[in-house]
Design a protein around this motif. Structure first.
Motif, PDB file in Angstrom:
ATOM      1  N   ALA A  53      37.261  43.094  46.326  1.00 51.13           N
ATOM      2  CA  ALA A  53      36.002  43.817  46.495  1.00 51.13           C
ATOM      3  C   ALA A  53      35.813  44.194  47.955  1.00 51.13           C
ATOM      4  N   VAL A  54      35.296  45.405  48.185  1.00 48.70           N
ATOM      5  CA  VAL A  54      35.028  45.885  49.543  1.00 48.70           C
ATOM      6  C   VAL A  54      33.531  46.048  49.772  1.00 48.70           C
ATOM      7  N   VAL A  55      32.842  46.624  48.802  1.00 55.54           N
ATOM      8  CA  VAL A  55      31.410  46.863  48.971  1.00 55.54           C
ATOM      9  C   VAL A  55      30.612  45.653  48.508  1.00 55.54           C
ATOM     10  N   ALA A  56      29.353  45.572  48.954  1.00 53.51           N
ATOM     11  CA  ALA A  56      28.524  44.397  48.696  1.00 53.51           C
ATOM     12  C   ALA A  56      28.269  44.190  47.209  1.00 53.51           C
ATOM     13  N   GLU A  57      28.077  45.280  46.471  1.00 55.28           N
ATOM     14  CA  GLU A  57      27.792  45.150  45.049  1.00 55.28           C
ATOM     15  C   GLU A  57      28.972  44.519  44.306  1.00 55.28           C
ATOM     16  N   SER A  58      30.187  44.943  44.645  1.00 57.25           N
ATOM     17  CA  SER A  58      31.368  44.362  44.002  1.00 57.25           C
ATOM     18  C   SER A  58      31.554  42.907  44.416  1.00 57.25           C
ATOM     19  N   GLU A  59      31.265  42.618  45.679  1.00 58.74           N
ATOM     20  CA  GLU A  59      31.386  41.249  46.154  1.00 58.74           C
ATOM     21  C   GLU A  59      30.401  40.334  45.422  1.00 58.74           C
ATOM     22  N   ALA A  60      29.213  40.823  45.186  1.00 57.01           N
ATOM     23  CA  ALA A  60      28.223  40.034  44.454  1.00 57.01           C
ATOM     24  C   ALA A  60      28.703  39.747  43.035  1.00 57.01           C
ATOM     25  N   GLU A  61      29.405  40.711  42.437  1.00 56.59           N
ATOM     26  CA  GLU A  61      29.938  40.497  41.099  1.00 56.59           C
ATOM     27  C   GLU A  61      31.018  39.423  41.107  1.00 56.59           C
ATOM     28  N   LEU A  62      31.822  39.385  42.158  1.00 56.41           N
ATOM     29  CA  LEU A  62      32.843  38.346  42.260  1.00 56.41           C
ATOM     30  C   LEU A  62      32.207  36.962  42.366  1.00 56.41           C
ATOM     31  N   VAL A  63      31.152  36.866  43.137  1.00 57.80           N
ATOM     32  CA  VAL A  63      30.458  35.583  43.276  1.00 57.80           C
ATOM     33  C   VAL A  63      29.925  35.134  41.916  1.00 57.80           C
ATOM     34  N   ARG A  64      29.366  36.093  41.164  1.00 54.31           N
ATOM     35  CA  ARG A  64      28.816  35.756  39.845  1.00 54.31           C
ATOM     36  C   ARG A  64      29.921  35.323  38.887  1.00 54.31           C
ATOM     37  N   GLN A  65      31.047  36.042  38.894  1.00 60.01           N
ATOM     38  CA  GLN A  65      32.136  35.716  37.974  1.00 60.01           C
ATOM     39  C   GLN A  65      32.794  34.385  38.333  1.00 60.01           C
ATOM     40  N   ARG A  66      32.854  34.085  39.618  1.00 60.36           N
ATOM     41  CA  ARG A  66      33.422  32.801  40.030  1.00 60.36           C
ATOM     42  C   ARG A  66      32.587  31.647  39.481  1.00 60.36           C
ATOM     43  N   ALA A  67      31.288  31.837  39.445  1.00 61.92           N
ATOM     44  CA  ALA A  67      30.419  30.790  38.913  1.00 61.92           C
ATOM     45  C   ALA A  67      30.653  30.557  37.422  1.00 61.92           C
ATOM     46  N   VAL A  68      31.129  31.599  36.748  1.00 57.74           N
ATOM     47  CA  VAL A  68      31.374  31.494  35.305  1.00 57.74           C
ATOM     48  C   VAL A  68      32.775  30.963  35.019  1.00 57.74           C
ATOM     49  N   PHE A  69      33.781  31.531  35.696  1.00 54.92           N
ATOM     50  CA  PHE A  69      35.180  31.253  35.356  1.00 54.92           C
ATOM     51  C   PHE A  69      35.904  30.367  36.374  1.00 54.92           C
ATOM     52  N   GLY A  70      35.273  30.067  37.474  1.00 55.18           N
ATOM     53  CA  GLY A  70      35.924  29.244  38.487  1.00 55.18           C
ATOM     54  C   GLY A  70      36.826  30.063  39.389  1.00 55.18           C
ATOM     55  N   GLY A  71      37.700  29.377  40.112  1.00 55.45           N
ATOM     56  CA  GLY A  71      38.589  30.075  41.032  1.00 55.45           C
ATOM     57  C   GLY A  71      38.149  29.952  42.468  1.00 55.45           C
ATOM     58  N   GLU A  72      38.783  30.724  43.342  1.00 51.78           N
ATOM     59  CA  GLU A  72      38.522  30.674  44.775  1.00 51.78           C
ATOM     60  C   GLU A  72      38.203  32.056  45.324  1.00 51.78           C
ATOM     61  N   LEU A  73      37.305  32.093  46.283  1.00 54.71           N
ATOM     62  CA  LEU A  73      36.979  33.320  47.006  1.00 54.71           C
ATOM     63  C   LEU A  73      37.536  33.237  48.424  1.00 54.71           C
ATOM     64  N   THR A  74      38.124  34.344  48.881  1.00 52.08           N
ATOM     65  CA  THR A  74      38.678  34.404  50.235  1.00 52.08           C
ATOM     66  C   THR A  74      38.255  35.709  50.884  1.00 52.08           C
ATOM     67  N   ARG A  75      37.832  35.637  52.130  1.00 51.78           N
ATOM     68  CA  ARG A  75      37.508  36.852  52.887  1.00 51.78           C
ATOM     69  C   ARG A  75      38.701  37.215  53.757  1.00 51.78           C
ATOM     70  N   LEU A  76      39.200  38.441  53.577  1.00 45.41           N
ATOM     71  CA  LEU A  76      40.378  38.932  54.302  1.00 45.41           C
ATOM     72  C   LEU A  76      39.949  40.003  55.290  1.00 45.41           C
TER      73      LEU A  76
END
Length: 435
Positions: A371-394
């Motif tokens: 994700a690059v834009v804030a809206e997509s990043e927010a979706e990643l945060v939401r999906q991580r809460a559901v399915f788990g996994g790791e978030l990394t900022r590059l």
């Protein structure tokens, strides 16, 4: 005849040495035959031919064997193997094929279709083995590309300085086409050897450079030929992820080199695995997944036809023309063979895309989304809460001119989500019903 029906005698004994006895109806024999014909067959192979009630093969192969009284059936056009099972239901069938039938040949196709327990295969030396013997090349160090029923463009992925490659030709025009491809990819000085009728009385050899052969496009060789390429200097590309951005045609929708390398590392391609590349853009992720190993497969989903066309062109140039492209919108398009890994590069905010990808993914498979834009990043945060996994900022910062000096210009940061689907001991009803 009584000896045959009882499964005894010299014929049955010879075939038994090669595996299960070839008696009764059902089993299909596949006999490899070289350009030296009947004279080059072993006694066991000849026994299989003599025992057969039906001989199946190309006209050239059928003409090579003695008249045994069997019915002779030429391969249908278009080529298909299903009718062999029909013939074998009531009669003994022997299929004649070139060289080693399990090496880019009909033997492997029949085994997939009928099962290994119904097929007996007796090979002779393959054209690749014969070519390496003539050239003094170590067979295990040579790449082999088949142009028989497959795109010749796969040759491009094998090109590198000092690389040795064999091309199994589709016909007498394949050598010239291969030479033209070498010239187009910057390998025109490579040494090319065309070996015709290997192992037969009409065997011959042509040697020259790719430049010289490409300059004579009207030249036609015997249809039975193998092209050997000893690569000279040229701009070969690594099979590792992170190809230069400028090797891709794109309209800006391109996962940049450094992010692409990290993304492919997270996806972790293994031989034979299938990737879904959702929102493929220029196709770079699917292309580099397939370049990681010749048996890696990928399906690229792209809603825009112009981008899909561009991705297909990139795949051809980079030697993976088998990249499958689906021009349709997600999530409606996200169906097909179960993927081993999924990359979501576009469409993250479209309802249902992530959920559909996750449910399609095999247990133990990897899902990566950028994700690059804030809206997509927010979706990643939401999906991580559901399915788990790791978030990394590059974050990638490149040097650039600042007046007469050099400074650093940061690119937009990318947030990456990586998740591995759990392997359930007891799969859910949904997982059991998935295609």
């Amino acid at each position: 005849m009584a000896e045959r029906e009882a499964g005894t005698g010299p014929v049955s004994e010879a075939v038994s040495l090669m595996g299960a006895p070839f008696t009764g109806t059902g089993p299909v024999a596949v006999v490899g035959i070289g350009d030296d014909g009947w004279a080059g067959l072993s006694e066991a192979a000849r026994a299989l031919v003599r025992e057969a009630e039906v001989l199946v093969g190309g006209a050239r192969h059928l003409a090579m064997v003695d008249d045994t009284g069997a019915e002779r059936v030429a391969w249908p056009s278009p080529f298909r193997v299903g009718f062999v099972a029909h013939l074998a239901a009531s009669r003994r069938v022997c299929v004649l094929a070139s060289g080693d039938p399990m090496f880019h040949g009909v033997g492997a196709t029949l085994v997939r279709s009928l099962g290994a327990d119904r097929v007996t295969v007796l090979p002779v030396a393959s054209s690749a083995s014969l070519a390496c013997a003539r050239l003094g090349w170590s067979t295990q160090t040579v790449a082999v590309v088949s142009a028989v029923g497959r795109p010749l463009d796969t040759l491009a992925a094998e090109l590198a300085v000092d690389r040795r490659v064999l091309v199994l030709s589709a016909n007498g025009l394949t050598p010239g086409r291969a030479a033209a491809l070498l010239v187009a990819r910057g390998f025109g000085t490579s040494e090319v050897t065309v070996l015709e009728h290997l192992g037969g009385p009409a065997e011959s050899v042509w040697r020259g450079t790719a430049d010289a052969l490409a300059a004579a496009p009207e030249r036609r060789f015997a249809d039975l030929n193998v092209v050997a390429v000893a690569c000279g200097p040229g701009p070969g590309l690594s099979r590792l992820a992170g190809l230069p951005d400028d090797v891709y045609a794109h309209d800006g929708q391109l996962t940049k080199r450094e992010i692409r390398a990290v993304t492919l590392a997270a996806l972790g391609p293994r031989p034979g695995e299938l990737l879904w590349d959702v929102g493929a853009g220029s196709g770079s992720i699917g292309i580099e997944w397939m370049r990681a190993h010749p048996h890696c497969r990928a399906t690229a989903f792209e809603a825009r036809a112009d981008r899909a066309e561009r991705a297909a062109a990139n795949a051809i140039v980079l030697g993976v023309p088998d990249l499958r492209i689906v021009v349709a919108r997600a999530p409606e398009a996200l169906y097909g063979e179960t993927p081993d890994a999924v990359f979501i590069g576009g469409g993250l905010t479209v309802p249902g895309v992530v959920e559909r990808c996750w449910h399609a993914l095999r247990p133990g498979g990897r899902l990566v989304a950028n994700a690059v834009v804030a809206e997509s990043e927010a979706e990643l945060v939401r999906q991580r809460a559901v399915f788990g996994g790791e978030l990394t900022r590059l974050q990638v910062t490149r040097s650039g001119p600042v007046g007469s000096f050099t400074g650093w210009r940061p690119a937009m940061p990318v947030t990456q989500w990586v998740a591995v689907k759990p392997v359930s001991v007891f799969p859910s009803d949904e997982e059991q019903s998935r295609p």
